[in-house]
Scaffold this motif. Structure first.
Motif, PDB file in Angstrom:
ATOM      1  N   GLN A   1      -0.733   9.049  -1.468  1.00  0.00           N
ATOM      2  CA  GLN A   1      -2.179   8.925  -1.665  1.00  0.00           C
ATOM      3  C   GLN A   1      -2.887  10.276  -1.563  1.00  0.00           C
ATOM      4  O   GLN A   1      -2.432  11.171  -0.861  1.00  0.00           O
ATOM      5  CB  GLN A   1      -2.742   7.975  -0.611  1.00  0.00           C
TER       6      GLN A   1
ATOM      7  N   LEU B   1       0.792  12.848  -8.447  1.00  0.00           N
ATOM      8  CA  LEU B   1      -0.641  12.661  -8.213  1.00  0.00           C
ATOM      9  C   LEU B   1      -1.444  13.751  -8.915  1.00  0.00           C
ATOM     10  O   LEU B   1      -2.524  13.492  -9.487  1.00  0.00           O
ATOM     11  CB  LEU B   1      -0.894  12.702  -6.706  1.00  0.00           C
TER      12      LEU B   1
ATOM     13  N   SER C   1       3.025   7.636  -7.846  1.00  0.00           N
ATOM     14  CA  SER C   1       1.832   8.382  -7.468  1.00  0.00           C
ATOM     15  C   SER C   1       0.890   8.510  -8.652  1.00  0.00           C
ATOM     16  O   SER C   1      -0.331   8.421  -8.506  1.00  0.00           O
ATOM     17  CB  SER C   1       2.214   9.760  -6.940  1.00  0.00           C
TER      18      SER C   1
ATOM     19  N   GLY D   1      -1.134   5.669  -8.906  1.00  0.00           N
ATOM     20  CA  GLY D   1      -1.998   5.431  -7.750  1.00  0.00           C
ATOM     21  C   GLY D   1      -1.358   4.559  -6.694  1.00  0.00           C
ATOM     22  O   GLY D   1      -2.008   4.146  -5.741  1.00  0.00           O
TER      23      GLY D   1
ATOM     24  N   SER E   1       2.067   5.128   0.639  1.00  0.00           N
ATOM     25  CA  SER E   1       2.018   6.250   1.563  1.00  0.00           C
ATOM     26  C   SER E   1       3.366   6.944   1.451  1.00  0.00           C
ATOM     27  O   SER E   1       4.303   6.387   0.873  1.00  0.00           O
ATOM     28  CB  SER E   1       1.782   5.788   3.003  1.00  0.00           C
TER      29      SER E   1
ATOM     30  N   GLY F   1       0.832  -1.206   0.000  1.00  0.00           N
ATOM     31  CA  GLY F   1       0.000   0.000   0.000  1.00  0.00           C
ATOM     32  C   GLY F   1       0.862   1.249   0.000  1.00  0.00           C
ATOM     33  O   GLY F   1       1.930   1.281   0.601  1.00  0.00           O
TER      34      GLY F   1
END
Ligand code: ADP
Ligand code: MG
Lengths: 277, 303
Positions: free
Chosen positions: B248, B256, B241, B244, B163, B161
């Motif tokens: 986040q 992003l 980023s 995805g 971060s 995940g």
């Protein structure tokens, strides 16, 4: 006082040279059973052509290289029996290349002071004073202390190396070609300095050179090295006036050739060699 | 006239270095156009990032649905209220860009520091001890070089995940290879230097020799690698980023921002052009600094 400042017994160092993955490695006997003794206060010149094993011998004496066989005794004590720290207070090196022997990122003061710091001798003030005293002794101007090695000439650098070697007050110096990287005009100054220091401090020298001419005025005794072995040993007079071994004679006559590049006269053919040995 | 003072000074002793070291470095720095420009741009970005809370005209997270997709000020429908316009949620683009610089710089610097620590340690040990240590570490380096960075980073961040912290740790663990290679080869060149031998004879510990004698001499080469890996990490973060898998939402990472704008890029190209150009300028500036530092350290450049 120890009987011998430096004693080598049957000292040897062999290298296995790899010849690629599938061939047998060849054995190089860089130093092959050398025994030598140097009395306190004596200067021994160790002479031989490049590649005969002089530096390998010096490295073993300094503890930088493990011998394949044999022992090094410093002031009658086995090297290895006591710690590196205590050995380094008795014996210090002067290396050949003053451009490589000083850390380019440290100031001259840091370089000369390092031995005192590593050995935890005195406080900051007394260390600074000791550095200044030793600079006086080796003729290094104090104003250079804040400079970096890159800002000094070859001769000045070699003076720094000598100061660093002497600051722990050792009684033996191992000088491995200490002048051969210097300009001819500077060589004499460094040699004179080494001789003055010897008189003043009663030092013992192992003085290594590929040039008999360099050692002529410095040494008490000469040992001639050829292919890892000592082929002849004697007092300065013996060697310079009455050399027995053809290799020594060849070295002597090479001193007389006008240019070092001309190298050794070709007297090393097998007939002359066999006659002598 | 020189008899009184100069008689016992040799000629070599009278040769004085005319210009102090820092002056010479300063002159070389100013004389190197790329380095100068790179440093100015990079310095500016750093200052903007640090001062973001005071410089940003709006809260970068504040959504305002009535103010969506306002174009930048140079556009006919733009306004000074939102200099770079707003995004699809009505957040001020300039404020997000300023805060985004913090993310890029933090990730670049932290990842390069972690990987620098790993790579330098491995490389110095391999280069200094040689033999079996070198064989093992060289094998690890080769293994790492055989892994495709982007793929591994994608797989890993998909697994654990995304971060900010994860991206930093992941990139730090991936980008050490060049540090290791450079540290190893520079250490090999110096390991037999006589100043190292001299420290050994004096009884210095191996730690002292590696950290105090050797490291300062390979540091300049490592700093050059550091700039390269910083730029590398910043681009990789943007990539992750964008896909995805990195930082986040709602964090204002430039990657992003490009990702969030990509649906609008044909009609409102500035939503990706602005963060894209920012990214390019930052990476370019870092590379200019890196190249410049390498030139400054090159021995042939010495005056
Ligand atoms: N670490 C080593 N590995 C293999 N061979 C070496 C090594 N060190 C020295 N030698 C070889 O040992 C011989 C003696 O070298 P050296 O002691 O440096 O000679 P000198 O100082 O008399 O010029 C040379 O042939 C050299 O190539
Ligand atoms: Mg030698």
């Amino acid at each position: 006082m120890a009987e011998y400042a430096l004693e080598l017994t049957n000292l040897s160092r062999h290298f296995h040279l790899k010849n690629g993955a599938f061939k047998e490695p060849t054995l190089l006997k860089a130093v092959d059973g050398i025994s030598l003794r140097i009395r306190p206060g004596e200067t021994l010149g160790l002479v031989g052509e490049s590649g005969c094993g002089k530096s390998t011998l010096a490295k073993m004496i300094l503890g930088l290289l493990e011998p394949t066989d044999g022992d090094v005794l410093i002031n009658d004590k086995m090297r290895g029996a006591s710690s590196r720290l205590s050995m380094s207070r008795q014996l210090q090196p002067i290396f050949q290349d003053p451009y490589s022997s000083l850390n380019p990122r440290k100031t001259i003061e840091q370089i000369i002071r390092l031995p005192l710091q590593l050995h935890k001798i005195g406080d900051a003030n007394s260390q600074q004073r000791a550095v200044k005293d030793i600079c006086d002794l080796v003729g290094l101007p104090e104003r250079l202390l804040k400079n970096y090695p890159g800002q000094l000439s070859g001769g000045q650098r070699q003076r720094v190396a000598i100061a660093r070697a002497l600051i722990l007050k050792p009684n033996i110096l191992v000088c491995d070609e200490p002048t051969s990287a210097l300009d001819v005009s500077v060589q004499a100054q460094i040699l004179n300095l080494l001789m003055d220091l010897k008189k003043e401090l009663g030092l013992t020298y192992l003085f290594i050179s590929h040039n008999l001419g360099v050692v002529e005025h410095l040494v008490d005794r000469v040992a001639v090295m050829y292919r890892g072995k000592i082929v002849e040993q004697g007092t300065r007079e013996d060697i310079f006036q009455n050399a027995q071994h053809p290799y020594t004679q060849a070295l002597l006559s090479s001193v007389l050739t006008p240019e070092p590049a001309l190298g050794l006269p070709d007297v090393l053919d097998s007939s002359a060699w066999n006659q002598a040995s | 006239m020189s008899d009184a003072t100069g008689s016992n000074l040799s000629k070599e002793q009278l040769l004085l270095p005319a210009v102090p070291e820092w002056r010479r470095m300063m002159n070389r720095f100013l004389g190197h156009r790329g380095l100068l420009m790179g440093s100015i741009i990079l310095g500016l970005i750093v200052v903007l990032a640090i001062l973001a809370p005071w410089l940003a005209p709006h809260d970068p997270y504040l959504q305002n649905i009535s103010q969506r997709m306002i174009p930048p000020v140079w556009h006919e429908k733009g306004s000074w209220e939102h200099v770079f316009g707003t995004d699809k949620l009505g957040r001020d683009y300039l404020s997000r860009l300023l805060y985004g610089a913090r993310i890029s710089l933090t990730i670049g610097l932290s990842a390069a520091l972690i990987s620098g620590l790993i790579g330098t340690t491995l490389g110095v040990l391999a280069g200094y001890f040689g033999g079996r240590v070198d064989a093992v570490i060289s094998y690890i380096i080769t293994t790492r070089l055989a892994m495709p960075v982007v793929l591994v980073a994608l797989a890993m961040s998909a697994l654990v995940g995304g971060s900010l912290q994860m991206v930093i740790i992941l990139l730090g663990l991936l980008l050490w290879d060049r540090f290791a290679v450079v540290a190893r080869s520079t250490t090999q060149q110096l390991r037999d230097a006589e100043f190292i031998a001299s420290a050994k004879v004096l009884g210095a510990s191996t730690t002292y020799i590696l950290v105090r004698e050797l490291l300062p001499n390979i540091l300049s080469a490592l700093i050059v690698v550091m700039t390269l890996e910083m730029a590398h990490a910043i681009l990789l973060e943007a990539t992750l980023s964008f896909l995805g898998l990195g930082v986040q939402p709602p964090m204002p990472s430039w990657g992003l921002m490009i990702s969030e704008g990509k649906a609008y890029m044909f009609f409102k190209p500035w939503v990706i052009a602005i963060p894209g150009i920012a990214l390019m300028v930052l990476v370019l500036a870092i590379n200019l600094v890196g190249d410049g530092l390498r030139d400054m350290n090159a021995p042939e450049g010495r005056n």
